[in-house]
Design a protein around this motif. Structure first.
Motif, mmCIF file in Angstrom:
data_model
loop_
_atom_site.group_PDB
_atom_site.id
_atom_site.type_symbol
_atom_site.label_atom_id
_atom_site.label_comp_id
_atom_site.label_asym_id
_atom_site.label_seq_id
_atom_site.Cartn_x
_atom_site.Cartn_y
_atom_site.Cartn_z
ATOM 1 N N GLY A 100 -96.268 62.349 29.409
ATOM 2 C CA GLY A 100 -97.003 63.350 28.645
ATOM 3 C C GLY A 100 -98.510 63.264 28.723
ATOM 4 O O GLY A 100 -99.208 64.084 28.121
ATOM 5 N N GLU A 101 -99.042 62.301 29.473
ATOM 6 C CA GLU A 101 -100.491 62.218 29.596
ATOM 7 C C GLU A 101 -100.978 63.317 30.526
ATOM 8 O O GLU A 101 -100.428 63.504 31.616
ATOM 9 C CB GLU A 101 -100.899 60.855 30.147
ATOM 10 C CG GLU A 101 -102.392 60.619 30.133
ATOM 11 C CD GLU A 101 -102.769 59.195 30.511
ATOM 12 O OE1 GLU A 101 -103.985 58.938 30.663
ATOM 13 O OE2 GLU A 101 -101.868 58.356 30.655
ATOM 14 N N GLN A 111 -99.460 70.782 21.021
ATOM 15 C CA GLN A 111 -98.716 70.092 22.062
ATOM 16 C C GLN A 111 -99.158 68.640 22.149
ATOM 17 O O GLN A 111 -100.328 68.305 21.942
ATOM 18 C CB GLN A 111 -98.948 70.766 23.415
ATOM 19 C CG GLN A 111 -98.369 72.163 23.536
ATOM 20 C CD GLN A 111 -98.666 72.763 24.910
ATOM 21 O OE1 GLN A 111 -99.670 72.424 25.544
ATOM 22 N NE2 GLN A 111 -97.791 73.626 25.372
ATOM 23 N N ASP A 112 -98.218 67.764 22.494
ATOM 24 C CA ASP A 112 -98.529 66.345 22.573
ATOM 25 C C ASP A 112 -99.684 66.068 23.528
ATOM 26 O O ASP A 112 -100.488 65.163 23.297
ATOM 27 C CB ASP A 112 -97.300 65.558 23.039
ATOM 28 C CG ASP A 112 -96.261 65.407 21.926
ATOM 29 O OD1 ASP A 112 -96.560 65.792 20.790
ATOM 30 O OD2 ASP A 112 -95.162 64.901 22.219
ATOM 31 N N GLU A 113 -99.783 66.838 24.614
ATOM 32 C CA GLU A 113 -100.842 66.604 25.594
ATOM 33 C C GLU A 113 -102.222 66.769 24.974
ATOM 34 O O GLU A 113 -103.177 66.117 25.393
ATOM 35 C CB GLU A 113 -100.684 67.552 26.784
ATOM 36 C CG GLU A 113 -99.480 67.235 27.646
ATOM 37 C CD GLU A 113 -99.456 68.070 28.914
ATOM 38 O OE1 GLU A 113 -100.479 68.713 29.217
ATOM 39 O OE2 GLU A 113 -98.423 68.072 29.588
ATOM 40 N N ILE A 154 -92.163 69.107 33.813
ATOM 41 C CA ILE A 154 -93.609 69.356 33.839
ATOM 42 C C ILE A 154 -93.848 70.784 34.325
ATOM 43 O O ILE A 154 -93.265 71.221 35.319
ATOM 44 C CB ILE A 154 -94.318 68.349 34.752
ATOM 45 C CG1 ILE A 154 -94.076 66.916 34.262
ATOM 46 C CG2 ILE A 154 -95.802 68.648 34.842
ATOM 47 C CD1 ILE A 154 -94.581 66.621 32.868
#
Length: 289
Positions: free
Chosen positions: A72-73, A208-210, A24
């Motif tokens: 990933g949240e 990005q996944d976020e 992270i």
């Protein structure tokens, strides 16, 4: 069997380590936000009361929140709110998470609103695609003589914006309209502002996944070239602007020339192009009639 208690400092330290080990980008900040939100302790408490015991059930909730972050949240989705221009704004599934880049648009618009107030004593703002209400509410907080009409097609977003206006003591100058852009709007405004969808449909999969997995797609997808919303705003805004009014929009960092051309082709005049803190083109302000 009783649940184990741990100290505030050891819990925070453990979360920070887990986030760092998971890659992270901001483990210290995210750990502090998670612990502050779920325990109610402040940064000052971390410093002077680090040995305070945290009950086992709270430790379990902290561990669950940490697991969500590692998966990933975004941390502000986990805690449910984000600060924007000094305001605490709650989030929902159909609102974008307001980000510091958007404060660039607020910074560009504020001096012009104050000039209008100095001349006329009041100003009316139309915020298109309001989401959490971030832009309109920030402007209202800074300009007490301003009134805002905030538009969104999503009823969930309007509910969230209503809550944010109430929580920040701004609801008396904040009107909400469920509308597809200008469809249900009438009257004239001194300023029209928007952070519209501006990611091209093709580019959405590269985000990005976020962002891609947690921000609502309809608040991101700007059509095949990312410019669909700007066309709608440029085509219609002149009919809703007071004399001397202006339009302010956030843009993607590669869209400056295209958006300027769209507006200038419809008789607007560029007043200002402003970059964000990262040095990227981020906000444009146009004069209307």
């Amino acid at each position: 069997m009783p649940q184990e208690t741990k100290s505030l400092s050891s819990v925070e330290r453990g979360i920070r380590t887990r986030l760092r080990d998971a890659g992270i980008a901001t483990p210290e900040l995210d750990a502090r936000l998670i612990v502050e939100h779920l325990t109610g302790f402040s940064l000052r408490d971390f410093i002077i009361s680090g040995d305070t015991a945290i009950a086992g059930d709270v430790v379990e909730r902290l561990e669950f929140a940490t697991s969500r972050r590692i998966a990933g949240e975004p941390v502000h989705r986990i805690i449910g709110f984000r600060e924007f221009y000094g305001l605490k704004l709650f989030l929902s599934s159909e609102t974008l998470e307001p980000r510091p880049d958007t404060e660039t648009l607020v910074d560009a618009v504020l001096p012009r609103l104050r000039q209008i107030v100095a001349r006329q004593g009041v100003c009316r703002i139309l915020d298109l695609g309001t989401g959490t209400g971030a832009i309109a509410l920030a402007l209202l907080a800074e300009v007490p003589q301003a009134h805002a009409t905030a538009v969104d097609i999503s009823s969930d977003a309007l509910t969230t914006a209503t809550r944010n206006a109430l929580e920040n003591g701004l609801s008396d100058r904040f009107q909400l309209v469920q509308s597809d852009w200008f469809e249900k709007i009438s009257g004239a405004f001194h300023a029209i502002v928007s952070n519209p969808p501006y990611i091209s449909t093709e580019e959405l999969v590269t985000l990005q996944d976020e962002v891609r997995k947690h921000d609502p797609a309809k608040a991101l997808d700007g059509g095949p070239d990312g410019l669909d919303a700007y066309r709608k705003i440029a085509e219609a805004s002149l009919g809703y602007l007071e004399d001397g009014g202006f339009v302010g929009v956030e843009i993607g960092h590669r869209q400056k020339a295209d958006v300027i051309r769209l507006f200038e082709d419809r008789s607007y005049r560029l007043l200002e192009a402003r970059q964000d803190f990262g040095g990227h083109d981020r906000a444009l302000v146009f004069a209307g009639k």
